[in-house]
Design an enzyme around this catalytic site. Structure first.
Site, PDB file in Angstrom:
ATOM      1  N   HIS A  40       0.828  -1.206   0.000  1.00  0.00           N
ATOM      2  CA  HIS A  40       0.000   0.000   0.000  1.00  0.00           C
ATOM      3  C   HIS A  40       0.861   1.256   0.000  1.00  0.00           C
ATOM      4  O   HIS A  40       0.900   1.996   0.973  1.00  0.00           O
ATOM      5  CB  HIS A  40      -0.956  -0.019   1.195  1.00  0.00           C
ATOM      6  N   CYS A  95       3.118 -12.294   2.912  1.00  0.00           N
ATOM      7  CA  CYS A  95       3.993 -12.288   4.086  1.00  0.00           C
ATOM      8  C   CYS A  95       3.706 -13.515   4.954  1.00  0.00           C
ATOM      9  O   CYS A  95       2.525 -13.844   5.189  1.00  0.00           O
ATOM     10  CB  CYS A  95       3.738 -11.012   4.890  1.00  0.00           C
ATOM     11  N   HIS A 123     -10.456  -3.971   4.223  1.00  0.00           N
ATOM     12  CA  HIS A 123      -9.029  -4.123   3.906  1.00  0.00           C
ATOM     13  C   HIS A 123      -8.788  -5.454   3.196  1.00  0.00           C
ATOM     14  O   HIS A 123      -9.315  -6.494   3.613  1.00  0.00           O
ATOM     15  CB  HIS A 123      -8.206  -4.059   5.196  1.00  0.00           C
ATOM     16  N   GLU A 125      -6.345  -7.477   3.201  1.00  0.00           N
ATOM     17  CA  GLU A 125      -5.815  -8.560   4.048  1.00  0.00           C
ATOM     18  C   GLU A 125      -6.949  -9.244   4.815  1.00  0.00           C
ATOM     19  O   GLU A 125      -6.993 -10.477   4.920  1.00  0.00           O
ATOM     20  CB  GLU A 125      -4.786  -8.018   5.042  1.00  0.00           C
ATOM     21  N   CYS A 190       1.533  -8.800  13.883  1.00  0.00           N
ATOM     22  CA  CYS A 190       2.936  -9.172  13.608  1.00  0.00           C
ATOM     23  C   CYS A 190       3.903  -8.313  14.429  1.00  0.00           C
ATOM     24  O   CYS A 190       3.556  -7.213  14.859  1.00  0.00           O
ATOM     25  CB  CYS A 190       3.230  -9.060  12.125  1.00  0.00           C
ATOM     26  N   ASN A 220      -1.497   0.238   8.225  1.00  0.00           N
ATOM     27  CA  ASN A 220      -0.556   0.323   9.348  1.00  0.00           C
ATOM     28  C   ASN A 220      -0.048   1.748   9.531  1.00  0.00           C
ATOM     29  O   ASN A 220       0.210   2.190  10.650  1.00  0.00           O
ATOM     30  CB  ASN A 220       0.562  -0.713   9.209  1.00  0.00           C
ATOM     31  N   SER A 262       5.149   0.017   4.849  1.00  0.00           N
ATOM     32  CA  SER A 262       5.195  -0.046   3.386  1.00  0.00           C
ATOM     33  C   SER A 262       5.754   1.237   2.771  1.00  0.00           C
ATOM     34  O   SER A 262       5.564   1.496   1.593  1.00  0.00           O
ATOM     35  CB  SER A 262       3.779  -0.307   2.860  1.00  0.00           C
TER      36      SER A 262
END
Ligand code: SF4
Length: 282
Positions: A40, A95, A123, A125, A190, A220, A262
């Protein structure tokens, strides 16, 4: 003026890995595409386009001889299955932390848990993660939504989008305790996210103004912005140095900088250079 750059600003392990995979794949030749933006960050995606790696918006747009690189934050299971069924050449740059979240959802679902995912509903993800739930699921964006959208279930399993805030995840977990007989908590946030958020907090505490650099579409980075905003009096989420208004810097002593997982290094360096120039000109 002091410029204080937070530790862990910029690329995380998963993003660096994904970009390396795209570049290596592109070097081998062929019609290389990413399914959705690889990360992103619009500036980085543009650079890849200049090298001939373009973005395909959906799995329906993929053609027979394309080589498709899967972005760092994964794709829904049905899309992956479709690519495989159509015998498309796939290079998976998802990832490992995201793959772990997908796998945990699959395990929880198969073990009879109703799934609650703490994350942003729209989103990519999250859409990928929930596609592995085959026993019912709800996505909640905060603990209030637990009250509103989660009914009573015998067994609930809860996971988080990898880039979520741990404190807010804990609030969601607390709210879920009265919604089931058995709650299984799997923290899928993470390390990179935790590290960035903690380092950003430290810098926000000692800064008069703070710039959070990263894509406006980056979850993020947005979270870093929100965390810093609660601590530092003046915080701006910017993609490039061009968004800095010099008048905001008048009388400022400590300038904090952080950047999402990112955000490429060249964008961070450009902001630092710009701030140094302003200082010298002043
Ligand atoms: S933020 Fe975390 S989950 Fe996302 S790509 Fe980076 S390391 Fe992987």
């Amino acid at each position: 003026m002091n410029i204080i750059v937070a530790d862990y600003s910029g690329f995380c392990f998963g993003v660096e890995r994904a970009i390396k995979i795209v570049e290596e794949t592109s070097d081998k030749g062929g019609r290389v595409y990413t399914l959705g933006p690889i990360i992103h960050n619009p500036q980085l995606v543009k650079k890849l386009e200049e090298k001939g790696v373009n973005v395909k918006k959906s799995v329906e747009d993929v053609e027979k001889d394309d080589v498709v690189v899967i972005r760092s934050h994964g794709i829904p299971k049905q899309h992956m299955d479709k690519l495989k069924d159509n015998k498309i050449s796939v290079v998976d740059a998802t990832c490992p932390f995201v793959t772990r979240a997908q796998r945990q959802v699959s395990i929880l679902s198969s073990s009879g848990y109703f799934l609650v995912v703490f994350g942003e509903k729209e989103h990519p993800e999250v859409k990928g993660i929930v596609s592995y739930a085959n026993n019912g699921f709800v996505v909640v964006e905060n603990s209030d939504e637990v009250e509103r959208y989660v009914g009573f279930h015998d067994k609930i399993g809860v996971v988080a989008q990898t880039t979520q805030n741990k404190a807010k995840f804990d609030m969601v977990v607390d709210a879920l305790k009265s919604k089931c007989n058995e709650l299984k908590i799997v923290n899928t946030i993470c390390n990179a996210t935790d590290q960035r958020q903690e380092a950003a907090k430290k810098v926000a505490l000692i800064s008069d103004i703070m710039y959070v650099i990263g894509g406006k579409n980056s979850g993020n980075t947005t979270r870093l912005y929100e965390i810093c905003k609660d601590i530092c009096p003046k915080v701006f989420h910017i993609e490039t140095k061009d968004e800095i208004d010099k008048s905001d810097l008048i009388g400022v002593e400590n300038i904090g900088i952080t950047a999402g997982a990112s955000t490429p290094k060249f964008l961070i360096d450009e902001v630092i250079e710009f701030l140094k120039e302003v200082e010298h000109a002043g």
